[in-house]
Design an enzyme around this catalytic site. Structure first.
Site, PDB file in Angstrom:
ATOM      1  N   ARG A 197      18.849 -11.228  -3.877  1.00 47.58           N
ATOM      2  CA  ARG A 197      19.138 -12.375  -4.727  1.00 47.58           C
ATOM      3  C   ARG A 197      20.441 -12.124  -5.587  1.00 47.58           C
ATOM      4  O   ARG A 197      21.115 -13.085  -5.499  1.00 47.58           O
ATOM      5  CB  ARG A 197      17.957 -12.361  -5.550  1.00 47.58           C
ATOM      6  CG  ARG A 197      16.595 -13.021  -4.853  1.00 47.58           C
ATOM      7  CD  ARG A 197      16.088 -12.273  -3.895  1.00 47.58           C
ATOM      8  NE  ARG A 197      14.995 -12.764  -3.154  1.00 47.58           N
ATOM      9  CZ  ARG A 197      13.743 -12.519  -3.540  1.00 47.58           C
ATOM     10  NH1 ARG A 197      13.526 -11.292  -4.434  1.00 47.58           N
ATOM     11  NH2 ARG A 197      12.569 -12.987  -2.936  1.00 47.58           N
ATOM     12  N   ASP A 219       5.181  -8.210   2.163  1.00 44.21           N
ATOM     13  CA  ASP A 219       4.810  -9.336   1.491  1.00 44.21           C
ATOM     14  C   ASP A 219       4.765 -10.491   1.526  1.00 44.21           C
ATOM     15  O   ASP A 219       5.671 -10.768   2.537  1.00 44.21           O
ATOM     16  CB  ASP A 219       5.286  -8.823   0.153  1.00 44.21           C
ATOM     17  CG  ASP A 219       6.871  -8.792   0.063  1.00 44.21           C
ATOM     18  OD1 ASP A 219       7.552  -8.526   1.038  1.00 44.21           O
ATOM     19  OD2 ASP A 219       7.557  -9.539  -1.034  1.00 44.21           O
ATOM     20  N   GLU A 220       3.997 -11.450   1.336  1.00 41.53           N
ATOM     21  CA  GLU A 220       4.469 -12.818   1.119  1.00 41.53           C
ATOM     22  C   GLU A 220       4.924 -13.338   2.573  1.00 41.53           C
ATOM     23  O   GLU A 220       5.907 -13.924   2.938  1.00 41.53           O
ATOM     24  CB  GLU A 220       5.424 -13.116   0.093  1.00 41.53           C
ATOM     25  CG  GLU A 220       4.874 -12.916  -1.249  1.00 41.53           C
ATOM     26  CD  GLU A 220       6.033 -12.991  -2.257  1.00 41.53           C
ATOM     27  OE1 GLU A 220       5.567 -13.246  -3.659  1.00 41.53           O
ATOM     28  OE2 GLU A 220       7.279 -13.071  -2.188  1.00 41.53           O
ATOM     29  N   TRP A 278       0.778  -4.226  -6.136  1.00 34.94           N
ATOM     30  CA  TRP A 278       1.674  -5.064  -6.930  1.00 34.94           C
ATOM     31  C   TRP A 278       0.803  -6.501  -7.453  1.00 34.94           C
ATOM     32  O   TRP A 278       0.609  -6.562  -8.721  1.00 34.94           O
ATOM     33  CB  TRP A 278       2.851  -5.673  -6.711  1.00 34.94           C
ATOM     34  CG  TRP A 278       2.872  -6.624  -5.239  1.00 34.94           C
ATOM     35  CD1 TRP A 278       2.769  -6.135  -4.064  1.00 34.94           C
ATOM     36  CD2 TRP A 278       3.040  -7.852  -5.498  1.00 34.94           C
ATOM     37  NE1 TRP A 278       2.723  -7.559  -3.292  1.00 34.94           N
ATOM     38  CE2 TRP A 278       3.208  -8.646  -4.127  1.00 34.94           C
ATOM     39  CE3 TRP A 278       3.456  -8.990  -6.543  1.00 34.94           C
ATOM     40  CZ2 TRP A 278       3.140  -9.903  -3.680  1.00 34.94           C
ATOM     41  CZ3 TRP A 278       3.633 -10.299  -6.169  1.00 34.94           C
ATOM     42  CH2 TRP A 278       3.620 -10.577  -4.853  1.00 34.94           C
ATOM     43  N   PHE A 288      10.257  -5.752 -14.340  1.00 33.39           N
ATOM     44  CA  PHE A 288      11.209  -6.173 -15.630  1.00 33.39           C
ATOM     45  C   PHE A 288      12.149  -6.965 -15.447  1.00 33.39           C
ATOM     46  O   PHE A 288      12.975  -7.259 -16.229  1.00 33.39           O
ATOM     47  CB  PHE A 288      11.992  -4.504 -15.782  1.00 33.39           C
ATOM     48  CG  PHE A 288      10.950  -3.426 -16.154  1.00 33.39           C
ATOM     49  CD1 PHE A 288       9.646  -3.451 -16.519  1.00 33.39           C
ATOM     50  CD2 PHE A 288      11.346  -2.111 -16.132  1.00 33.39           C
ATOM     51  CE1 PHE A 288       8.996  -2.551 -16.905  1.00 33.39           C
ATOM     52  CE2 PHE A 288      10.733  -1.077 -16.562  1.00 33.39           C
ATOM     53  CZ  PHE A 288       9.318  -1.124 -17.160  1.00 33.39           C
ATOM     54  N   ASP A 289      12.042  -7.718 -14.275  1.00 40.21           N
ATOM     55  CA  ASP A 289      12.474  -9.374 -14.210  1.00 40.21           C
ATOM     56  C   ASP A 289      11.865 -10.262 -15.136  1.00 40.21           C
ATOM     57  O   ASP A 289      12.408 -11.323 -15.556  1.00 40.21           O
ATOM     58  CB  ASP A 289      12.864  -9.613 -12.978  1.00 40.21           C
ATOM     59  CG  ASP A 289      11.447  -9.833 -12.056  1.00 40.21           C
ATOM     60  OD1 ASP A 289      10.637  -8.911 -12.406  1.00 40.21           O
ATOM     61  OD2 ASP A 289      11.381 -10.549 -11.475  1.00 40.21           O
ATOM     62  N   TRP A 315      13.382  -7.394  -9.619  1.00 41.39           N
ATOM     63  CA  TRP A 315      13.872  -8.532  -8.865  1.00 41.39           C
ATOM     64  C   TRP A 315      14.892  -9.147  -9.359  1.00 41.39           C
ATOM     65  O   TRP A 315      15.118  -9.193 -10.736  1.00 41.39           O
ATOM     66  CB  TRP A 315      12.722  -9.382  -8.640  1.00 41.39           C
ATOM     67  CG  TRP A 315      11.558  -8.685  -7.932  1.00 41.39           C
ATOM     68  CD1 TRP A 315      10.349  -8.340  -8.399  1.00 41.39           C
ATOM     69  CD2 TRP A 315      11.441  -8.518  -6.486  1.00 41.39           C
ATOM     70  NE1 TRP A 315       9.498  -7.845  -7.550  1.00 41.39           N
ATOM     71  CE2 TRP A 315       9.980  -7.686  -6.420  1.00 41.39           C
ATOM     72  CE3 TRP A 315      12.159  -8.504  -5.455  1.00 41.39           C
ATOM     73  CZ2 TRP A 315       9.645  -7.208  -5.039  1.00 41.39           C
ATOM     74  CZ3 TRP A 315      11.897  -8.037  -4.232  1.00 41.39           C
ATOM     75  CH2 TRP A 315      10.439  -7.397  -3.973  1.00 41.39           C
TER      76      TRP A 315
HETATM   77  C1  ACM Z   1       6.554  -8.801  -4.425  1.00 41.73           C
HETATM   78  O1  ACM Z   1       6.754  -9.182  -5.552  1.00 41.73           O
HETATM   79  N1  ACM Z   1       6.558  -9.975  -3.643  1.00 41.73           N
HETATM   80  C2  ACM Z   1       6.236  -7.655  -3.799  1.00 41.73           C
END
Ligand code: ACM
Length: 403
Positions: free
Chosen positions: A24, A198-199, A270, A296-297, A344
């Site tokens: 990002r 993920d996602e 998570w 921690f974001d 993130w």
């Molecule tokens: C995640 O936060 N998408 C692993």
């Protein structure tokens, strides 16, 4: 005996990590190395590098060169939160978004990464690479539209959220994934290779003839969503077997449990993490605990007192009180390999902001992970904190003011 494959040391938990999202917002190699030095100071032993995502691909591939000539660059970046933030999972590129007009670009060469691995190793730290598949593939798809079923050419994503563009999981997609993971294994010596997982929205698969046929061949109903969770589990199994052939173990976010996790994997918990950890350990699968408390974001307290963050998050004291064994029965505690903080970077555009978000919370997590129940009381931890913060300042790291 510990189920962990990292070099043994005297930490209470054998896996003590932090994840950097360099997609990002890209982070220069000198800043990545600064983080390695900080981790060594804190007796952490894993740097997890999240190297691919919708908004940028950061790992040099010799086999798929457009990943660095094309997928490592986006033309602009959303300013602040996407306009439709409350629903940003579904429509991340809302026309109301405001964008800057700045090109954002960067990747690491294989040589740079090999040097990082050696540097980290000299400090007792293993670099765990992540290539996020089969979801979060928008940047790769911008470089190679043929990695999707519809062949449509898109931009590297310039906003945040979950995108529908995923990897095709028939032969061309599997070949791509093996090519990249093969190169990853050539560069990184970590016993664990993270494949994300993920996602991963399933709509593209459910609309593609070849994916529907794959599902039918598995004796599943192509009109049922759950069949595509099983298709992802099949993909995960293919990757786990490929990595095993290279002597490595697959690590993935807890979505890899959704269609029934294949043998021999490790789960990073998570979402609803105590439940994920319970599900994994019940199936005999080791876990690394990475719950939202350790994202921690998120702001270190009420949002009104802090710069823009993804949301309100845990305070230093809450991190210090973290129990990595929550949800795991006594007899399965050996399956908790350790814990990890996530950074993130949607809302972390600069290294200075990264240090501000990471510290001092990372010091607290490091003590939870290294000293376990033998750690100082929170009051004693606070008394000793200023001296430790001075140590970080010598590395050029200035965190959030102490409480
Ligand atoms: C995640 O936060 N998408 C692993």
């Amino acid at each position: 005996m510990s189920a962990c494959l990292l070099p043994p040391d005297s930490g209470a938990l054998p896996y003590r990590g932090v994840m950097l999202d360099v997609c990002r917002h890209f982070l220069s190699m000198s800043e990545v190395r600064r983080m390695v030095e900080a981790l060594a100071l804190l007796k952490m032993n894993v740097l997890h590098l999240h190297l691919s995502d919708d908004q940028g691909w950061r790992f040099e591939s010799l086999k798929w060169p457009k990943l660095t000539t094309h997928a490592s660059t986006r033309p602009k970046t959303v300013v602040g939160r996407p306009a439709n933030y409350s629903n940003h999972d579904l429509h991340p590129e809302n026309y109301l978004n405001q964008y800057d007009d700045k090109v954002h670009s960067g990747f690491y060469s294989q040589n740079e990464l090999r040097e990082l691995v050696a540097f980290a190793k000299s400090k007792g730290i293993t670099v765990v690479p992540e290539i996020d598949m089969p979801g979060h593939m928008r940047a790769a798809r911008a470089a190679y539209p043929e990695l999707g079923y519809n062949g449509v050419q898109q931009e590297v994503a310039c906003s945040w959220g979950i995108f529908p563009e995923v990897l095709r999981v028939d032969e061309p997609g599997i070949q791509f994934a093996k090519d990249i993971l093969g190169e990853i294994c050539d560069v990184f010596d970590s016993p664990y290779i993270h494949i994300g997982g993920d996602e991963c929205p399933k709509a593209e698969w459910a609309a593609a003839d070849t994916a529907r046929k794959q599902v039918e061949q598995m004796d599943l109903d192509p009109d049922h969503l759950d069949s595509y969770h099983k298709l992802q589990a099949w993909f995960t199994g293919e990757m786990a077997a490929f990595l095993a052939s290279k002597g490595r173990k697959l690590l993935g976010w807890d979505e890899i449990l959704d269609g029934g996790a294949p043998d021999g994997v490790v789960v990073m918990a998570w979402r609803d993490w105590t439940h994920a950890a319970e599900r994994a350990t019940k199936a005999g699968i080791p876990v690394v605990q990475a719950p939202s408390l350790l994202y921690f974001d998120y702001a270190q307290g009420p949002e009104k007192d802090e710069p823009l963050a993804i949301g309100p998050g845990a305070t230093l004291e809450q991190v210090y009180a973290f129990d990595p064994f929550k949800g795991v029965p006594e007899e399965r505690r050996d399956l908790v390999l350790g814990t990890q903080a996530q950074l993130w970077s949607e809302y972390i555009p600069t290294p200075e902001h990264l240090w501000y978000m990471a510290f001092p919370r990372l010091i607290a997590l490091a003590d939870v992970a290294y000293h376990g129940e033998k750690r100082d009381s929170y009051e004693d931890f606070l008394k000793k904190l200023p001296a430790r913060v001075e140590g970080l300042k010598k590395l050029g790291i200035e965190g959030h003011p102490l409480p």
